[in-house]
Motif scaffolding. Structure first.
Motif, PDB file in Angstrom:
ATOM      1  N   SER A  50       0.819  -1.213   0.000  1.00 17.40           N
ATOM      2  CA  SER A  50       0.000   0.000   0.000  1.00 17.40           C
ATOM      3  C   SER A  50       0.850   1.260   0.000  1.00 17.40           C
ATOM      4  O   SER A  50       0.303   2.362   0.001  1.00 17.40           O
ATOM      5  CB  SER A  50      -0.931   0.014   1.224  1.00 17.40           C
ATOM      6  OG  SER A  50      -1.877  -1.016   1.157  1.00 17.40           O
TER       7      SER A  50
ATOM      8  N   GLY B  21      -7.138   2.294  -0.477  1.00 14.24           N
ATOM      9  CA  GLY B  21      -5.861   1.623  -0.719  1.00 14.24           C
ATOM     10  C   GLY B  21      -4.862   1.811   0.390  1.00 14.24           C
ATOM     11  O   GLY B  21      -3.978   0.966   0.595  1.00 14.24           O
TER      12      GLY B  21
ATOM     13  N   ALA C 204     -10.454  -1.171  -5.150  1.00 12.56           N
ATOM     14  CA  ALA C 204      -9.418  -0.784  -4.186  1.00 12.56           C
ATOM     15  C   ALA C 204      -9.192  -1.862  -3.143  1.00 12.56           C
ATOM     16  O   ALA C 204      -8.055  -2.121  -2.731  1.00 12.56           O
ATOM     17  CB  ALA C 204      -9.809   0.530  -3.510  1.00 12.56           C
TER      18      ALA C 204
ATOM     19  N   TYR D 247      -4.834  -3.266  -4.159  1.00 15.59           N
ATOM     20  CA  TYR D 247      -3.640  -3.054  -3.339  1.00 15.59           C
ATOM     21  C   TYR D 247      -3.216  -4.322  -2.578  1.00 15.59           C
ATOM     22  O   TYR D 247      -2.028  -4.637  -2.524  1.00 15.59           O
ATOM     23  CB  TYR D 247      -3.861  -1.880  -2.384  1.00 15.59           C
ATOM     24  CG  TYR D 247      -3.900  -0.555  -3.103  1.00 15.59           C
ATOM     25  CD1 TYR D 247      -2.727   0.081  -3.503  1.00 15.59           C
ATOM     26  CD2 TYR D 247      -5.106   0.052  -3.412  1.00 15.59           C
ATOM     27  CE1 TYR D 247      -2.758   1.287  -4.189  1.00 15.59           C
ATOM     28  CE2 TYR D 247      -5.149   1.263  -4.092  1.00 15.59           C
ATOM     29  CZ  TYR D 247      -3.965   1.878  -4.480  1.00 15.59           C
ATOM     30  OH  TYR D 247      -4.006   3.062  -5.156  1.00 15.59           O
TER      31      TYR D 247
END
Length: 441
Positions: free
Chosen positions: A151, A286, A337, A341
């Motif tokens: 991330s 994220g 999202a 990530y």
């Protein structure tokens, strides 16, 4: 006295894990967030000041992707020769120097070369992560740590979004490059000192990971963590599956992100405000999704977490194909999202729990190459389908199908840390005077 020593050792181990996690996350934030994505946010102001066309922008973007592939290969080779710690620190330092040097020039050619190198450092800083995490982080925490590190890109982009308006308002885009460049070099200096104190510049044999399956009673096993073992894994089924999955990740995930805004605005008729809100939601989610899903993977297993992510990815694409109306594209962005990530942390987590040392570096290094090739193939395929059909929707159909294939491939992987997945294991030579037990079957 013994208890005090154990307590001190435990605290030192916790500090080492915490410091390493923070530094690795900051490295990804710098090389991806600054080195890879800052140019996209400043391109309008730089074009107005320096004077170059979008042909140059497209060429630079393609060159940065090429740099990513070259540095992924070079980083893999160098990590097995000089060590992952040295490659990581060298990559971040090189990125910082390029960030500082970029605003010194008005030549778009020089700027393009610097951006290509920075695109490469994003790959070479990522390649040795599994080796470093394998040496410092306990087996049971590697999923959450690599999830957080994955991330790092969103943290870098978030910092960009906070800094860009102020510098651009003052017509000082050069000052922003200087700021992030010197900041990156400062972090590099701190990291070099920390890595030295933690012994990460020394080549060390890793102790078999706690939590991994051990040999059966009466069976003695040794582990071959050499780079040669990593290259030999081209013949191992699960490694080939991982490399294929990373190719498909690049093929599906990168174009999903790249073409989302054009699809929303040109294909579906949403205004720029709504598209910006979707992107904002993706960025904020994220920042936490990688760690959250990584934490979950340490409890339910990496494979289960990957299947969950690919399911979310599938649903996200289906929404954009079947019902891209009203508020639903925002739901699609949120699902994307939550999947995007974590995926980039879960695959290295699987590798770090199944391989170690230079072998893990080689395996993960090749995944970065296949991912880059997949991204190139995906972007070209998306553009081809848009030209052929006049609509981006058909590539999101391809993405949905790819997500199903990825989930099926994930289910073919052996459980991480199992005897079937552990790389480089081979029977040890029997002790003198003892005869090796015959194998059964």
């Amino acid at each position: 006295m013994v208890r005090t020593e154990k307590t001190d050792a435990g605290r030192s181990k916790v500090f080492a894990a915490f410091a390493t996690t923070v530094l690795l996350t900051s490295f990804v934030a710098a090389t991806y967030g600054f080195g890879f994505y800052l140019f996209a946010q400043l391109v309008t102001d730089m074009r107005r000041d320096i004077g170059f066309g979008y042909t140059a922008v497209g060429t630079i973007t393609a060159a940065a992707q090429f740099g990513f592939l070259v540095f992924a290969l070079a980083g893999t080779w160098l990590s097995t020769k000089v060590g992952g710690g040295q490659v990581v620190i060298g990559s971040v330092a090189l990125c910082g120097l390029c960030l500082v040097a970029l605003p010194l020039s008005d030549s778009i050619i020089v700027i393009g070369v610097l951006l290509t190198i920075m695109g490469g450092t994003a790959a070479s800083v990522y390649v040795p992560l599994v080796e470093i995490v394998g040496r410092v982080i306990d087996y049971r925490h590697r999923g959450k740590v690599l999830g957080l590190v994955s991330s790092g890109t969103s943290y870098g982009v978030f910092v960009n979004s906070m800094l860009v308006p102020g510098f651009v308002r003052d017509d000082n885009w050069r000052g922003l490059w200087y700021s992030v460049g010197f900041g990156t070099l400062m972090v590099t200096a701190v990291a070099a000192f920390t890595f030295h104190r933690l012994g990460l510049f020394r080549q060390e044999e890793e102790i078999p990971p706690e939590g991994a399956e051990q040999a059966a009673p009466g069976e003695r096993v040794t582990r071959d963590d050499s780079a040669r073992a990593g290259w030999r894994m081209v013949l191992v089924r699960w490694v080939v599956i991982v490399w294929t999955m990373k190719f498909l990740n690049g093929f599906a995930c990168m174009p999903f992100q790249n073409y989302l805004s054009p699809y929303l605005r040109e294909g579906l008729g949403f205004d720029i405000g709504f598209a910006a809100q979707v992107w904002g939601a993706i960025g904020v989610i994220g920042m936490f999704a990688g760690f959250a899903v990584g934490w979950l993977s340490d409890r339910i297993g990496v494979r289960a977490a990957l299947v969950m992510c690919y399911t979310l990815f599938f649903l996200s694409a289906v929404i954009l194909v079947v019902a891209p109306v009203g508020f639903l594209p925002m739901v699609s962005g949120v699902l994307f999202a939550l999947a995007f990530y974590p995926i980039y942390g879960l695959v290295p987590a699987y590798v770090s729990k199944s391989a170690s040392g230079a072998a893990a570096t080689v395996i993960f290094g090749v995944t970065n190459v296949t991912q880059g090739i997949g991204g190139i193939a995906g972007n070209y395929t998306a553009a081809f389908l848009k030209n052929l059909t006049g609509d981006f929707m058909w590539y999101y159909v391809v993405i949905a199908v790819t997500a199903v294939v990825l989930a099926v491939l994930t289910l073919q992987l052996p459980r991480e840390g199992s005897a079937e997945s552990a790389i480089g294991k081979k029977p040890a030579a029997p002790e003198a005077g003892k005869q090796a037990a015959p194998s059964v079957g």
